[in-house]
Structures are given as C-alpha cells and as structure tokens.
Design a protein around this motif. Sequence first.
Motif, PDB file in Angstrom:
ATOM      1  N   ARG A  28       0.827  -1.207   0.000  1.00  0.00           N
ATOM      2  CA  ARG A  28       0.000   0.000   0.000  1.00  0.00           C
ATOM      3  C   ARG A  28       0.862   1.258   0.000  1.00  0.00           C
ATOM      4  N   ALA A  29       1.936   1.243   0.775  1.00  0.00           N
ATOM      5  CA  ALA A  29       2.819   2.413   0.824  1.00  0.00           C
ATOM      6  C   ALA A  29       3.463   2.668  -0.525  1.00  0.00           C
ATOM      7  N   VAL A  30       3.900   1.598  -1.192  1.00  0.00           N
ATOM      8  CA  VAL A  30       4.510   1.741  -2.507  1.00  0.00           C
ATOM      9  C   VAL A  30       3.498   2.265  -3.523  1.00  0.00           C
ATOM     10  N   THR A  31       2.268   1.756  -3.435  1.00  0.00           N
ATOM     11  CA  THR A  31       1.227   2.184  -4.372  1.00  0.00           C
ATOM     12  C   THR A  31       0.881   3.652  -4.184  1.00  0.00           C
ATOM     13  N   VAL A  32       0.772   4.087  -2.928  1.00  0.00           N
ATOM     14  CA  VAL A  32       0.374   5.472  -2.649  1.00  0.00           C
ATOM     15  C   VAL A  32       1.511   6.453  -2.903  1.00  0.00           C
ATOM     16  N   LEU A  33       2.711   6.139  -2.433  1.00  0.00           N
ATOM     17  CA  LEU A  33       3.835   7.083  -2.522  1.00  0.00           C
ATOM     18  C   LEU A  33       4.538   7.030  -3.860  1.00  0.00           C
ATOM     19  N   ALA A  34       4.439   5.893  -4.573  1.00  0.00           N
ATOM     20  CA  ALA A  34       5.079   5.729  -5.884  1.00  0.00           C
ATOM     21  C   ALA A  34       6.526   6.198  -5.883  1.00  0.00           C
ATOM     22  N   PRO A  35       7.391   5.619  -5.033  1.00  0.00           N
ATOM     23  CA  PRO A  35       8.788   6.047  -5.003  1.00  0.00           C
ATOM     24  C   PRO A  35       9.474   5.763  -6.330  1.00  0.00           C
ATOM     25  N   ALA A  36      10.365   6.661  -6.727  1.00  0.00           N
ATOM     26  CA  ALA A  36      11.007   6.563  -8.034  1.00  0.00           C
ATOM     27  C   ALA A  36      12.414   5.999  -7.965  1.00  0.00           C
ATOM     28  N   THR A  37      13.017   5.910  -6.776  1.00  0.00           N
ATOM     29  CA  THR A  37      14.382   5.410  -6.645  1.00  0.00           C
ATOM     30  C   THR A  37      14.435   4.375  -5.539  1.00  0.00           C
ATOM     31  N   THR A  38      15.545   3.618  -5.516  1.00  0.00           N
ATOM     32  CA  THR A  38      15.706   2.618  -4.473  1.00  0.00           C
ATOM     33  C   THR A  38      15.853   3.232  -3.090  1.00  0.00           C
ATOM     34  N   ARG A  39      16.349   4.468  -2.996  1.00  0.00           N
ATOM     35  CA  ARG A  39      16.417   5.167  -1.700  1.00  0.00           C
ATOM     36  C   ARG A  39      15.020   5.346  -1.124  1.00  0.00           C
ATOM     37  N   GLU A  40      14.106   5.813  -1.954  1.00  0.00           N
ATOM     38  CA  GLU A  40      12.741   6.039  -1.486  1.00  0.00           C
ATOM     39  C   GLU A  40      12.036   4.722  -1.173  1.00  0.00           C
ATOM     40  N   LEU A  41      12.321   3.694  -1.980  1.00  0.00           N
ATOM     41  CA  LEU A  41      11.717   2.391  -1.716  1.00  0.00           C
ATOM     42  C   LEU A  41      12.196   1.826  -0.376  1.00  0.00           C
ATOM     43  N   ARG A  42      13.466   2.041  -0.056  1.00  0.00           N
ATOM     44  CA  ARG A  42      14.013   1.547   1.217  1.00  0.00           C
ATOM     45  C   ARG A  42      13.301   2.193   2.395  1.00  0.00           C
ATOM     46  N   HIS A  43      13.044   3.490   2.283  1.00  0.00           N
ATOM     47  CA  HIS A  43      12.331   4.175   3.364  1.00  0.00           C
ATOM     48  C   HIS A  43      10.926   3.591   3.531  1.00  0.00           C
ATOM     49  N   CYS A  44      10.233   3.285   2.441  1.00  0.00           N
ATOM     50  CA  CYS A  44       8.914   2.662   2.535  1.00  0.00           C
ATOM     51  C   CYS A  44       9.003   1.314   3.248  1.00  0.00           C
ATOM     52  N   ALA A  45      10.032   0.536   2.887  1.00  0.00           N
ATOM     53  CA  ALA A  45      10.189  -0.789   3.490  1.00  0.00           C
ATOM     54  C   ALA A  45      10.539  -0.693   4.965  1.00  0.00           C
ATOM     55  N   LEU A  46      11.441   0.248   5.324  1.00  0.00           N
ATOM     56  CA  LEU A  46      11.807   0.413   6.732  1.00  0.00           C
ATOM     57  C   LEU A  46      10.594   0.761   7.584  1.00  0.00           C
ATOM     58  N   ALA A  47       9.748   1.614   7.065  1.00  0.00           N
ATOM     59  CA  ALA A  47       8.603   2.096   7.848  1.00  0.00           C
ATOM     60  C   ALA A  47       7.511   1.049   8.002  1.00  0.00           C
ATOM     61  N   THR A  48       7.449   0.079   7.095  1.00  0.00           N
ATOM     62  CA  THR A  48       6.312  -0.844   7.102  1.00  0.00           C
ATOM     63  C   THR A  48       6.672  -2.279   7.460  1.00  0.00           C
ATOM     64  N   LEU A  49       7.931  -2.689   7.240  1.00  0.00           N
ATOM     65  CA  LEU A  49       8.287  -4.095   7.400  1.00  0.00           C
ATOM     66  C   LEU A  49       9.047  -4.413   8.681  1.00  0.00           C
ATOM     67  N   LEU A  50       9.728  -3.433   9.263  1.00  0.00           N
ATOM     68  CA  LEU A  50      10.576  -3.700  10.426  1.00  0.00           C
ATOM     69  C   LEU A  50       9.883  -3.320  11.725  1.00  0.00           C
ATOM     70  N   SER A  51      10.316  -3.988  12.806  1.00  0.00           N
ATOM     71  CA  SER A  51       9.736  -3.710  14.122  1.00  0.00           C
ATOM     72  C   SER A  51      10.799  -3.346  15.156  1.00  0.00           C
ATOM     73  N   GLY A  52      12.084  -3.297  14.762  1.00  0.00           N
ATOM     74  CA  GLY A  52      13.140  -2.939  15.708  1.00  0.00           C
ATOM     75  C   GLY A  52      14.409  -2.528  15.000  1.00  0.00           C
ATOM     76  N   ARG A  53      15.240  -1.712  15.682  1.00  0.00           N
ATOM     77  CA  ARG A  53      16.476  -1.216  15.090  1.00  0.00           C
ATOM     78  C   ARG A  53      17.469  -2.333  14.818  1.00  0.00           C
ATOM     79  N   GLU A  54      17.405  -3.403  15.600  1.00  0.00           N
ATOM     80  CA  GLU A  54      18.345  -4.494  15.404  1.00  0.00           C
ATOM     81  C   GLU A  54      18.114  -5.243  14.088  1.00  0.00           C
ATOM     82  N   GLN A  55      16.974  -5.005  13.451  1.00  0.00           N
ATOM     83  CA  GLN A  55      16.672  -5.680  12.190  1.00  0.00           C
ATOM     84  C   GLN A  55      17.205  -4.949  10.971  1.00  0.00           C
ATOM     85  N   ILE A  56      17.747  -3.732  11.159  1.00  0.00           N
ATOM     86  CA  ILE A  56      18.145  -2.917  10.022  1.00  0.00           C
ATOM     87  C   ILE A  56      19.313  -3.540   9.269  1.00  0.00           C
TER      88      ILE A  56
END
Length: 382
Positions: free
Chosen positions: A32-60
Amino acid sequence: MADLPELAGSFSAALRDAGIPVSPDRTRNFVRAVTVLAPATTRELRHCALATLLSGREQIEPFDAVFRDVFGGPAGQGARRGQPGDPPRSPPTVVSGHAPGAVSDTADGRGRDTGVEPRETPVPFVASPLDRLAERDFAQLSTEELARLAEVMRTLVLRTPTRPSRRHHPAHHGARIDMRRTLSAGHRTGGQPLRLFRFEPRTRPRDLVVLCDISGSMEPYARAMLQLLYCAARAARAEVFTFATRLTRLTPALRRTGPDDALARAGRAAPDWSGGTRIADCLAEFNERFGRRGMARGAVVAIVSDGWDTGTPADLATQMVRLSRVAYRVIWVNPRTASPRYRPLVAGMAAALPYCDAVVSAHSLAALDDFTAVLSAPRNRR
C-alpha cells in the motif's frame, strides 16, 4: 519485469529467511505504501520498506543485506569510510522510473553516516499487469488481454445525471408545502396548523441509450465495445442497440444471461456484423421506432462509431438534429480520436459533430474514465 505483489511477497520471504519476522499484514502495508507514494528510486523504496516491514532497530542490518540482494544498493556491507588520498566519489545520480525503490546512505534511516556510499537506481519493476493494460489501445490487445479486460469492464458502473421524478418525499427544507399533511396535522391542534410540512421531488437517473457501430471499420474495437454494451445493458434504465446496415436491439440478449453467453447471443442477433455502414438510415429507424415513443426523450444517448458512413452527410445531419432535440445529451464515442493526428474529415463525423454535446475516444481502459465522466456530467449548451 516483476509484478508488485509478486515482488513484495518474494522480498518478504527473503526477509523471513534472514530472521526478520515479516507478517502478511506488514507485507500488505508495504504494498500500500509503494502504491500510494510511488517512489522513483531505491532510496525512497528503502524508506517505505523500513517504515512498514521492520519492528526494531536491530533488524536494520540484516534488512539492508537482503535489500541489496533484491533491489541493488550500497556497494558492500560495512563499506569503509573515505580515507585521505582516495579518489573523490562522484555524486549520486537519480534515475527516474515508473515504480518505486530505495537505498539510503544511512543504516538506521535517521541520516547518520555509516560509511556506506549512497547510490540510487531505478526500481526494477513497474506497474501491475492491470496498470500496463490500462493504457493499451483496445485494437492492439491479444486474446488473453481481452479476456482480462472483460473481467475488469464487468465491474464498470455507468451513471447518468439525475432528473426530477413525479413522485415526491418529505423534506424539512423542501420548496413546496405539503398541504395534505399540514391540514391533517392541524386537526389534532384544534384546526390550527402549527407546523408546515414540506416535500420535494424525488430524483432518478436519466435513461441511457447506447448505439454501437459494428461495421467492418470498427471491427478492431468490436469485442471491447461489446463488453461496454454489456455493462450498459446491466444498468437499471438502459437500452442497447447495434447498427451497421440495419438496427438491432440487443437489450434482451445482454440482460438475460451471463456475460459470455450474452455476447455470443448478441453476435448471433446482429446479422450485419462487420458489414457496411448506413448510420443515417439506422438513426432514422431508431428515431421512428424508438425515439418518438419516448425512449430517447430526456435520455443520455451515446453513439459508438468512427463516423464512416455510406450515406449522404445531409441525411445524417438531419437525423442528428431530430435526435438532439429530444435527448438530454448526445455523446459520440470515436476510438479514432485518440490519435493526435486525428481530424474530423470523414463526412459522417463532420456532419454529426455540431449536434454532439461531447466527443470521447474510449479507446482504452484508461480512456473509459473520460466516457464515464461525460455520461454523468450535466447538460451543456451546444
């Protein structure tokens, strides 16, 4: 190129293999985040993934390793910081893409330098198959794509403007006073009406009439247009006709059966399929047999045709005048108008154009938005 849901599922599976507990809900949020934000680069895609897929800093850290494998990214985990004497690094280059992506020069997403060299790349996937199909011209679709198109078009809802009905309903701020209710209530207060009851007319959708050209010149669009006719026939107050050398009413055939059987019956009911075109004669038959009886009176009439006519332009203009006088709106659907080089030089189209309230192409799934918009639009003066 991969489909977005498929790629998101593979990415989530790879993260789970790396020990990151990614639930289906988190994967859904990522899509949903990718569909709504439509990131154009891998930097922006990474931010979408960090915000939605991870639950702790140790997973980065394990996340970044998987992200690089799937999408490409920083050159090596734990790349060293620049040292004196090293050649200068070139600035990152941003390449636009149709779909999202993200690689960051931070390990924790907060802008802290980790020594990882930033590099942005276009995301390795584009829109879903439906998005890619949306812009394709109906005449260029394969049999498989036409089948997928049919499934989508069956969900299409055609709405027309509303019109006042002869029936009415109570309304606190209605323009007219309901004398019967007002006087009846007055009997309970000694004959003195202490409250004025009001009403306003009900509204109902205007009738829709669709006349579709099935002559040889329209054959590339025939199957897609039949799907459109099926959608129209399923409306509560709609009538569907086809024409080439004769006029055929298809409403009963399209309403009484399922979509596949309905389209087969429609093909059998129209013996002039892929024949010549006599638009003026067919419009004259419609005006005489159906229009004068009230079918077109106050209705939205859509004519699907490229305008090729073997009759005289004067006859077509005469029938268009008759139709435009009784119809609420006349909409001409011409798939050929999608071309930027199109000019209304065909005699039939040129003769009909002055009596049309709108002309749309409806040559693709995306262009059907224009068609549905003009169907529901209020009347404008010609």
